[in-house]
Design a protein around this motif. Structure first.
Motif, PDB file in Angstrom:
ATOM      1  N   GLU A 119       0.413  -2.376   0.491  1.00 63.27           N
ATOM      2  CA  GLU A 119       0.497  -1.064   1.133  1.00 63.27           C
ATOM      3  C   GLU A 119      -0.789  -0.742   1.910  1.00 63.27           C
ATOM      4  O   GLU A 119      -0.740  -0.288   3.041  1.00 63.27           O
ATOM      5  N   TYR A 120      -1.951  -1.026   1.320  1.00 66.08           N
ATOM      6  CA  TYR A 120      -3.216  -0.785   1.993  1.00 66.08           C
ATOM      7  C   TYR A 120      -3.405  -1.718   3.181  1.00 66.08           C
ATOM      8  O   TYR A 120      -3.970  -1.341   4.201  1.00 66.08           O
ATOM      9  N   ILE A 121      -2.933  -2.949   3.026  1.00 64.30           N
ATOM     10  CA  ILE A 121      -3.056  -3.918   4.122  1.00 64.30           C
ATOM     11  C   ILE A 121      -2.220  -3.473   5.306  1.00 64.30           C
ATOM     12  O   ILE A 121      -2.668  -3.527   6.454  1.00 64.30           O
ATOM     13  N   HIS A 122      -1.001  -3.006   5.039  1.00 61.24           N
ATOM     14  CA  HIS A 122      -0.140  -2.542   6.130  1.00 61.24           C
ATOM     15  C   HIS A 122      -0.761  -1.334   6.840  1.00 61.24           C
ATOM     16  O   HIS A 122      -0.702  -1.239   8.070  1.00 61.24           O
ATOM     17  N   GLU A 123      -1.349  -0.421   6.062  1.00 55.43           N
ATOM     18  CA  GLU A 123      -2.004   0.743   6.676  1.00 55.43           C
ATOM     19  C   GLU A 123      -3.190   0.312   7.539  1.00 55.43           C
ATOM     20  O   GLU A 123      -3.401   0.839   8.636  1.00 55.43           O
ATOM     21  N   ALA A 124      -3.948  -0.662   7.066  1.00 59.90           N
ATOM     22  CA  ALA A 124      -5.094  -1.139   7.833  1.00 59.90           C
ATOM     23  C   ALA A 124      -4.653  -1.839   9.113  1.00 59.90           C
ATOM     24  O   ALA A 124      -5.253  -1.656  10.172  1.00 59.90           O
ATOM     25  N   VAL A 125      -3.584  -2.637   9.025  1.00 58.67           N
ATOM     26  CA  VAL A 125      -3.100  -3.337  10.215  1.00 58.67           C
ATOM     27  C   VAL A 125      -2.548  -2.339  11.219  1.00 58.67           C
ATOM     28  O   VAL A 125      -2.799  -2.443  12.432  1.00 58.67           O
ATOM     29  N   ASN A 126      -1.796  -1.350  10.753  1.00 58.09           N
ATOM     30  CA  ASN A 126      -1.248  -0.345  11.659  1.00 58.09           C
ATOM     31  C   ASN A 126      -2.362   0.511  12.267  1.00 58.09           C
ATOM     32  O   ASN A 126      -2.285   0.906  13.420  1.00 58.09           O
ATOM     33  N   GLY A 127      -3.409   0.781  11.497  1.00 59.11           N
ATOM     34  CA  GLY A 127      -4.516   1.577  11.995  1.00 59.11           C
ATOM     35  C   GLY A 127      -5.383   0.829  12.989  1.00 59.11           C
ATOM     36  O   GLY A 127      -6.063   1.428  13.821  1.00 59.11           O
ATOM     37  N   SER A 128      -5.366  -0.499  12.921  1.00 59.12           N
ATOM     38  CA  SER A 128      -6.191  -1.276  13.841  1.00 59.12           C
ATOM     39  C   SER A 128      -5.580  -1.381  15.224  1.00 59.12           C
ATOM     40  O   SER A 128      -6.254  -1.783  16.167  1.00 59.12           O
ATOM     41  N   MET A 129      -4.310  -1.043  15.350  1.00 57.58           N
ATOM     42  CA  MET A 129      -3.596  -1.035  16.623  1.00 57.58           C
ATOM     43  C   MET A 129      -3.611  -2.412  17.302  1.00 57.58           C
ATOM     44  O   MET A 129      -3.790  -2.531  18.506  1.00 57.58           O
ATOM     45  N   LEU A 130      -3.460  -3.466  16.493  1.00 57.94           N
ATOM     46  CA  LEU A 130      -3.347  -4.816  17.026  1.00 57.94           C
ATOM     47  C   LEU A 130      -1.871  -5.183  17.117  1.00 57.94           C
ATOM     48  O   LEU A 130      -1.086  -4.870  16.226  1.00 57.94           O
ATOM     49  N   ASP A 131      -1.527  -5.854  18.184  1.00 55.37           N
ATOM     50  CA  ASP A 131      -0.149  -6.355  18.230  1.00 55.37           C
ATOM     51  C   ASP A 131      -0.090  -7.658  17.435  1.00 55.37           C
ATOM     52  O   ASP A 131      -1.098  -8.178  16.968  1.00 55.37           O
ATOM     53  N   ASP A 132       1.109  -8.203  17.247  1.00 53.36           N
ATOM     54  CA  ASP A 132       1.285  -9.373  16.388  1.00 53.36           C
ATOM     55  C   ASP A 132       0.514 -10.576  16.922  1.00 53.36           C
ATOM     56  O   ASP A 132      -0.086 -11.333  16.155  1.00 53.36           O
TER      57      ASP A 132
END
Length: 123
Positions: free
Chosen positions: A97-110
């Motif tokens: 859950e924390y990893i997903h929040e961090a990835v979404n917050g970083s605004m990086l595409d795949d």
């Protein structure tokens, strides 16, 4: 205007304040005679010691040493490098859950995330 002329005629235009004859000629001597005599203290020359000559330089050297120590203490990290690294056990404890929040917050595409992770594994 007539009133001023009448007043000037009655009073006159000459200066009403007068000083006795020779007052300012003898004023300085009279004032000096009234003052009490004051003895001048003898001038004592202070001997300059070696410490008096070296004191400013030693104070300045102490100031620079103190500044260097303060900068050294403030700029070094207090924790060793090994303690700051996250161990594998702690890494597994981080939930997805924390990893997903961090990835979404970083605004990086795949693709950018994939390139970042693949470059990190090469080192």
């Amino acid at each position: 205007m007539k009133e001023e002329d009448n007043v000037l005629r009655k009073v006159g235009t000459e200066n009403a304040f007068k000083v006795p004859e020779g007052y300012f000629e003898n004023l300085t001597t009279q004032v000096m005679d009234c003052l009490p005599e004051k003895e001048k203290p003898a001038f004592k020359q202070k001997t300059v010691t070696l410490w008096d000559k070296v004191k400013p330089w030693s104070y300045m050297a102490a100031m620079f040493v103190g500044a260097a120590l303060i900068i050294r203490v403030a700029s070094t990290d207090q924790t060793p490098m090994d303690d700051r690294m996250v161990s594998e056990a702690e890494l597994e404890m981080i939930s997805d859950e924390y990893i997903h929040e961090a990835v979404n917050g970083s605004m990086l595409d795949d693709y950018s995330l994939y390139m970042y992770l693949s470059d990190a594994n090469l080192d």
